[in-house]
Scaffold this active site. Structure first.
Site, PDB file in Angstrom:
ATOM      1  N   LYS A 100       0.807  -1.233   0.000  1.00  0.00           N
ATOM      2  CA  LYS A 100       0.000   0.000   0.000  1.00  0.00           C
ATOM      3  C   LYS A 100       0.842   1.287   0.000  1.00  0.00           C
ATOM      4  O   LYS A 100       0.366   2.361   0.382  1.00  0.00           O
ATOM      5  CB  LYS A 100      -1.013   0.047   1.160  1.00  0.00           C
ATOM      6  CG  LYS A 100      -1.846  -1.186   1.367  1.00  0.00           C
ATOM      7  CD  LYS A 100      -2.305  -1.898   0.124  1.00  0.00           C
ATOM      8  CE  LYS A 100      -3.424  -1.222  -0.632  1.00  0.00           C
ATOM      9  NZ  LYS A 100      -3.811  -2.096  -1.796  1.00  0.00           N
ATOM     10  N   HIS A 145       7.483  -7.352  -2.219  1.00  0.00           N
ATOM     11  CA  HIS A 145       7.082  -6.743  -0.943  1.00  0.00           C
ATOM     12  C   HIS A 145       8.004  -7.236   0.172  1.00  0.00           C
ATOM     13  O   HIS A 145       7.769  -6.948   1.347  1.00  0.00           O
ATOM     14  CB  HIS A 145       5.659  -7.165  -0.572  1.00  0.00           C
ATOM     15  CG  HIS A 145       4.561  -6.436  -1.300  1.00  0.00           C
ATOM     16  ND1 HIS A 145       4.602  -5.092  -1.588  1.00  0.00           N
ATOM     17  CD2 HIS A 145       3.355  -6.874  -1.757  1.00  0.00           C
ATOM     18  CE1 HIS A 145       3.477  -4.755  -2.199  1.00  0.00           C
ATOM     19  NE2 HIS A 145       2.710  -5.802  -2.315  1.00  0.00           N
ATOM     20  N   SER A 193      -4.820   3.071   3.936  1.00  0.00           N
ATOM     21  CA  SER A 193      -5.019   2.382   2.658  1.00  0.00           C
ATOM     22  C   SER A 193      -5.183   0.875   2.900  1.00  0.00           C
ATOM     23  O   SER A 193      -6.068   0.227   2.336  1.00  0.00           O
ATOM     24  CB  SER A 193      -3.826   2.664   1.747  1.00  0.00           C
ATOM     25  OG  SER A 193      -3.969   2.025   0.517  1.00  0.00           O
TER      26      SER A 193
END
Ligand code: PPS
Length: 288
Positions: free
Chosen positions: A45, A100, A130
């Site tokens: 995010k 990630h 988010s």
């Protein structure tokens, strides 16, 4: 309702969503990074999709064809997701890739290669907000509970990919020298053409001002929200429920101010400061 433990797998101390990930990441551990690979690194995010689109257009000199015909996750696939291997294999060099993962979990070939890294940082309060909405729409994630509850989980690292601070620390301390570009979500909000210019210089594409403007125009929030290849609307409702929240939700800096109470803000800031105490780097923005 499924619990966090049911919905996640643990990989070397990091919770990963069971959807798409497995405990056995042998294929990832054996991933062969090439010297001219370009890896987008983000805590979830933080602006992953945004950078995937910027990088696609920069590497293609502003040609819109792949951007308009191939989903972002196929053009700039995640190296740690097994179902992405086939997309990675189809990429031409220089390969645009995503992860990630924190730096300490990267495969050994990453450290010995000269692969470049574009690390996108976003104010963690906006990351949290988010992520909170994403947890509502992503059917494969735990219900986030109240914002108070979600703040507690986020600060404890009881969320996918663990603590935000551990992620940032791992990459800030990685001593990758000029192999890594740190760019913030906020600076792209403030001046997207300048952000595109930084990325294009970093990857060695000296684009004309006209092309830089074209890339920025196509990577505006509105343009990406309308692009089916960027906005995740092709993902089935059983995975992402757009009735709960769009993936391209607000696309602004500072939305946390519309969500956090002053108590939540104080608690969050002091917890993050404590986690970063004694680190040799400073964050590019004030946490207040
Ligand atoms: S993910 O699931 O980790 O891949 O999500 P990620 O792409 O990292 O982050 C999603 C948030 O980025 C916003 N976004 C943008 N903001 C501004 N401009 C553009 N072009 C843009 N593209 C994506 C997206 O709206 C999510 O943030 P929020 O705050 O929820 O709107």
């Amino acid at each position: 309702m499924s619990s966090f433990e049911d919905l996640c797998v643990q990989y070397r101390g990091i919770p990963l969503p069971r959807e798409g990930y497995s405990e056995d990441l042998k294929f990832f551990e054996e991933f062969n990074f090439k010297d001219d690979d370009i890896l987008i690194v983000t805590y979830p995010k933080s602006g992953t999709t945004w950078m995937q689109e910027v990088l696609t257009l920069v590497l293609n000199g502003g040609d819109l064809t792949p951007f308009q015909t191939i989903p972002s996750w196929q053009r700039v696939p995640w190296v740690e997701i097994k179902s992405m291997v086939e997309h990675v294999e189809q990429l031409k060099s220089p390969r645009p890739l995503s992860t990630h993962f924190p730096c300490n979990l990267m495969p050994s070939s990453f450290l010995t290669s000269k692969a470049k890294v574009i690390y996108v940082l976003r104010n963690p309060k906006d990351v949290l907000v988010s992520s909170y909405y994403f947890h509502h729409m992503a059917v494969f994630l735990e219900d986030p509970g109240t914002l108070d509850e979600f703040i507690e989980k986020f600060l404890k690292g009881r969320v996918i990919f663990g603590k935000w601070t551990d992620h940032v620390k791992s990459w800030k301390c990685a001593e990758l020298g000029d192999r890594i570009l740190f760019i913030t979500y906020e600076e792209m909000i403030q001046d997207l053409p300048a952000g595109v210019r930084r990325v294009s210089n970093f990857v060695g594409r000296n684009l004309s001002e006209e092309v830089i403007q074209k890339v920025a125009d196509n990577c505006s929030f509105k343009s990406m929200k309308d692009n089916k290849m960027s906005n995740y609307s092709t993902v089935p409702k059983e995975t992402l429920d757009f009735d709960k929240s769009p993936f391209m939700r607000k696309g602004i800096a500072g939305d946390w101010k519309n969500h956090f109470t002053s108590e939540q803000q104080a608690l969050f800031t002091s917890a993050i400061r404590k986690e970063l105490e004694g680190e040799s780097f400073t964050l590019p923005w004030s946490l207040d």
